[in-house]
Design an enzyme around this catalytic site. Structure first.
Site, short mmCIF file in Angstrom:
data_model
loop_
_atom_site.label_atom_id
_atom_site.label_comp_id
_atom_site.label_asym_id
_atom_site.label_seq_id
_atom_site.Cartn_x
_atom_site.Cartn_y
_atom_site.Cartn_z
CG ASP A 212 -64.55 49.53 -38.14
OD1 ASP A 212 -65.41 48.89 -37.52
OD2 ASP A 212 -64.78 50.64 -38.69
CD GLU A 296 -67.02 45.51 -34.82
OE1 GLU A 296 -67.70 45.88 -33.84
OE2 GLU A 296 -66.98 46.14 -35.90
CG ASP A 378 -64.67 54.24 -40.20
OD1 ASP A 378 -65.64 53.93 -39.49
OD2 ASP A 378 -64.79 54.77 -41.32
#
Length: 419
Positions: A212, A296, A378
């Protein structure tokens, strides 16, 4: 596999003038070809090919005699780049080609062939420009590979690698000459060593890591490891403000203003180099320690439209980091798993699956109302990214292999710094 290697060159005063002429001529030909191509399609519905544009080069050289002093292959490469831009646009991989502006253009031109490298004296020869010093801080090909697969020539005891003599082997590809805003000249040599990419390594849940990326922390891994954000730009803002103020105080067109602009550009170059070096080291560490990476699919262009976060997002450099992870995964047979940009990661409890819809950017920790688990924002997101990616792989086979990189993404990234 293809790899690019970037080296700094040191042209003399006359050669710098020739390089600047090449930058301007290539930009001029690109803009003229774009105008002609648009005009012919608008007036007659005709789509010009690369052969048509190159044939028109004869007329251009008759009207603009200074084009005869420029390497013709570099000018033809400008037409090829233009058509590549149109191809990317129609395939949905880029925007419609626009004019190159002198003030905002990245100064570069390409030399497809006929360049030479003196391995004894560390010099490089470019057509129409001549020999100049090059700093080869690392070999682009091993001595064994050159000795076994390429042809070299010896002149006065110097060992010279000539691209023209090795054309049939298709190892030495296009060479790109560029200049940074700080006035530093570089050459990027594209190499095709004809080695196959390694077979993808098998991976399990234990050998997969979720990543992340963020602003407060550069990256948080699903293992709990946190990589701090060095914030190179933020740390240098005061000095940049001072340098920019010095520029604005100087009289326009004066030599002192040019010196102040050079000092400002040099410091911006330092910040970019620091960020690039940091990302190379972090990406190398993550690639070496894991078999698969879950990330992502971020809409960075959309995010930087938020003026409150634009500077911080640009400072952290997410796009460059993801690119480095992608091509290094390809080099070492690792796997990249991507999840959709609309998949919930931060708002989803990784223990029970509860979705905390009220979560805002300023909340760094939150307690799940369902299972009472205290989450770090996170770390929770990185765990969810890993879970979603593996679930997509198991249910729908939506893993995205780190293969099929475009030349466009590799151009500025691949091998630009030591791995």
């Amino acid at each position: 596999m293809k790899k690019g290697n970037v080296y700094r060159i040191y042209p003399d005063k006359e050669q710098r003038t020739l390089l600047e002429q090449h930058f301007g001529a290539v930009r001029f030909v690109y803009n003229r070809s774009l105008f002609i191509k648009n005009l012919m399609y608008k007036k007659f519905g005709t789509s010009l090919t690369e052969v048509d544009l190159n044939n028109n080069m004869t007329n251009l050289k008759e009207h603009f005699q200074w084009l005869n002093d420029i390497n013709s292959q570099s000018l033809q490469q400008a037409n090829r780049n233009l058509l590549t831009g149109f191809k990317n646009f129609f395939e949905g991989n880029g925007s419609y080609p626009t004019r190159k502006n002198k003030k905002s253009n990245h100064f570069s031109f390409q030399v497809p062939q006929n360049y030479q490298i003196n391995r004894t004296t560390s010099q490089i020869y470019l057509p129409k420009i001549g020999w100049m010093k090059i700093v080869i801080h690392r070999d682009f090909l091993s001595k064994e590979f050159i000795g076994n697969n390429l042809v070299t020539k010896e002149i006065n005891g110097d060992i010279i690698l000539d691209q023209k003599l090795n054309k049939e082997f298709k190892v030495l590809k296009t060479l790109t000459v560029s200049r940074t805003s700080a006035g530093r000249y570089h050459v990027s040599i594209l190499i095709e060593d004809h080695e196959l990419y390694p077979e993808p390594e098998s991976f399990t849940e234990e050998t997969t890591v979720g990543i992340d990326v963020g602003i407060k922390s550069f990256a948080t891994l699903s293992t709990g490891e946190v990589i701090e954000n060095p914030k190179f730009l933020k740390r240098s803002l005061k000095k940049l403000v001072k340098l920019q103020r010095n520029v604005s105080r100087k009289q326009k067109g004066s030599k002192n203003r040019k010196k102040a602009v050079a000092r400002l550009a040099k410091h911006h170059q330092l910040i970019a180099n620091q960020r690039n070096d940091f990302q190379h080291k972090v990406s190398a560490m993550i690639i070496r320690e894991n078999q698969a990476l879950a990330i992502e699919d971020l809409n960075v262009k959309g995010m930087i439209k938020n003026h409150c976060l634009a500077q911080s997002i640009s400072d952290v450099g997410w796009s460059g980091f993801i690119n480095k992870l992608t091509y290094k995964a390809e080099w070492f047979g690792k796997t990249i798993l991507k999840i959709g940009r609309f998949d919930a990661s931060s708002k989803l409890c990784n223990v029970c699956g509860y979705k905390f819809k009220e979560l805002t950017l300023d909340i760094r920790e939150w307690e799940c109302p369902s299972c009472k688990t205290l989450h770090d924002r996170d770390k929770n997101a990185s765990i969810n990214i890993k879970k979603i990616a593996l679930n997509n792989l198991n249910t729908a086979g939506t893993a995205e292999r780190a293969y099929g990189l475009t030349e466009r993404s590799q151009k500025n990234e691949v091998g630009s710094l030591p791995f």
